[in-house]
Design an enzyme around this catalytic site. Structure first.
Site, PDB file in Angstrom:
ATOM      1  N   LYS A  14       1.108  -0.888  -0.199  1.00  0.00           N
ATOM      2  CA  LYS A  14      -0.165   0.022  -0.196  1.00  0.00           C
ATOM      3  C   LYS A  14       0.420   1.593   0.482  1.00  0.00           C
ATOM      4  O   LYS A  14       0.952   2.239  -0.810  1.00  0.00           O
ATOM      5  CB  LYS A  14      -0.968   0.193   0.672  1.00  0.00           C
ATOM      6  N   ARG A  89      -9.304   1.248   9.321  1.00  0.00           N
ATOM      7  CA  ARG A  89      -8.989  -0.507   9.668  1.00  0.00           C
ATOM      8  C   ARG A  89      -9.766  -1.303   9.967  1.00  0.00           C
ATOM      9  O   ARG A  89     -10.176  -2.327  11.262  1.00  0.00           O
ATOM     10  CB  ARG A  89      -7.780  -0.755  10.846  1.00  0.00           C
ATOM     11  N   ARG A 134      11.642  -1.548  11.651  1.00  0.00           N
ATOM     12  CA  ARG A 134      10.580  -1.539  12.156  1.00  0.00           C
ATOM     13  C   ARG A 134      10.051  -3.462  13.257  1.00  0.00           C
ATOM     14  O   ARG A 134      10.941  -3.974  12.636  1.00  0.00           O
ATOM     15  CB  ARG A 134       9.584  -2.104  10.915  1.00  0.00           C
TER      16      ARG A 134
HETATM   17  P1  AMP Z   1       0.897  -0.071   8.897  1.00  0.00           P
HETATM   18  O1  AMP Z   1       2.509   1.012   9.177  1.00  0.00           O
HETATM   19  O2  AMP Z   1      -0.086   0.473   8.536  1.00  0.00           O
HETATM   20  O3  AMP Z   1       1.659  -1.597   8.412  1.00  0.00           O
HETATM   21  O4  AMP Z   1       1.071   0.537  10.936  1.00  0.00           O
HETATM   22  C1  AMP Z   1       1.577  -0.168  11.512  1.00  0.00           C
HETATM   23  C2  AMP Z   1       1.056  -0.601  12.993  1.00  0.00           C
HETATM   24  O5  AMP Z   1       0.432   1.164  13.504  1.00  0.00           O
HETATM   25  C3  AMP Z   1      -0.194  -1.257  13.198  1.00  0.00           C
HETATM   26  O6  AMP Z   1       0.708  -2.456  13.634  1.00  0.00           O
HETATM   27  C4  AMP Z   1      -1.245  -0.733  14.493  1.00  0.00           C
HETATM   28  O7  AMP Z   1      -0.333  -0.841  15.393  1.00  0.00           O
HETATM   29  C5  AMP Z   1      -0.660   0.390  14.037  1.00  0.00           C
HETATM   30  N1  AMP Z   1      -2.161   1.918  13.061  1.00  0.00           N
HETATM   31  C6  AMP Z   1      -2.272   2.182  12.455  1.00  0.00           C
HETATM   32  N2  AMP Z   1      -3.181   2.194  11.637  1.00  0.00           N
HETATM   33  C7  AMP Z   1      -4.162   2.144  12.305  1.00  0.00           C
HETATM   34  C8  AMP Z   1      -5.170   2.282  12.115  1.00  0.00           C
HETATM   35  N3  AMP Z   1      -6.147   2.517  10.982  1.00  0.00           N
HETATM   36  N4  AMP Z   1      -6.188   1.673  13.399  1.00  0.00           N
HETATM   37  C9  AMP Z   1      -5.236   1.617  14.391  1.00  0.00           C
HETATM   38  N5  AMP Z   1      -3.953   0.850  14.507  1.00  0.00           N
HETATM   39  C10 AMP Z   1      -3.143   1.712  13.675  1.00  0.00           C
END
Ligand code: AMP
Length: 190
Positions: A14, A89, A134
């Protein structure tokens, strides 16, 4: 105005695709994961709150995430449109997004899911973890927990957007260019 929700499991591409689409369509890219990581790096209250959830691969609570997203949109009130990456999400987030956008005379144009198998995604994320720093990408059990969160809380959004005739999906396996072309062929219909 075009507002695209990029949908799909962690590691499906994404963020990578959003970087291309934002240039092509002159959109503002909002990645909630990136905003949380920025806040963690800068040790803000929001970052401290989010960190414990992110470290485990759990979703950050809706109230926190929704307020943050709305603030990011409001910061960019001259935008031609947005690419939402990693948001919504949960159903509560999707409902809040619809309400918030309509208050501002906007709406989600389309939600596009990128699809790939879990095994492919685990491999991609572990590889990304070697260089991204990360911690949630470096441990297979945390990655699997993120998929579990996705299956339980995020997958129902397919139905939410299908009911609005806004759900599309594309194969997330292929070269970056091929996948961008699949996405643009959908976005160009609007
Ligand atoms: P990502 O970079 O999108 O993979 O997000 C990394 C982490 O950020 C996720 O595993 C969640 O802990 C948190 N996170 C990101 N976006 C959301 C969201 N829309 N709702 C809740 N937690 C989020």
């Amino acid at each position: 105005m075009i507002n695209i929700v990029l949908f799909g499991k962690p590691g499906v591409g994404k963020g990578t695709q959003a970087e291309f689409l934002k240039i092509q369509y002159q959109l503002i890219h909002i990645s909630t994961g990136d905003v949380f990581r920025y806040n963690i790096k800068n040790a803000t209250d929001l970052g401290k709150l989010a960190q414990s959830f992110m470290d485990k691969g759990d979703l950050v609570p809706d109230s926190v995430t929704i307020n943050m997203l709305e603030a990011e949109v409001e910061k960019n009130n001259q935008a031609k449109g947005f690419i939402f990456d990693g948001f919504p999400r949960t159903t509560a987030q999707a409902e809040a997004l619809d309400t918030f956008l309509s208050k501002n005379k906007m709406e989600v144009t389309a939600t596009i899911a990128l699809e790939a198998s879990d095994d492919e995604l685990v491999n991609r994320l572990l590889k990304r973890g070697e260089t991204s720093g990360r911690t949630d990408d470096q441990d297979e059990s945390k990655i699997r927990n993120r998929f579990e969160e996705y299956n339980q809380k995020t997958a129902p959004l397919r139905g939410f957007y299908s009911e609005q005739n806004k759900f599309h999906s594309v194969n997330g396996i292929g070269s970056i260019d091929e996948i961008t072309a699949r996405l643009t062929s959908i976005i160009d219909q609007f």
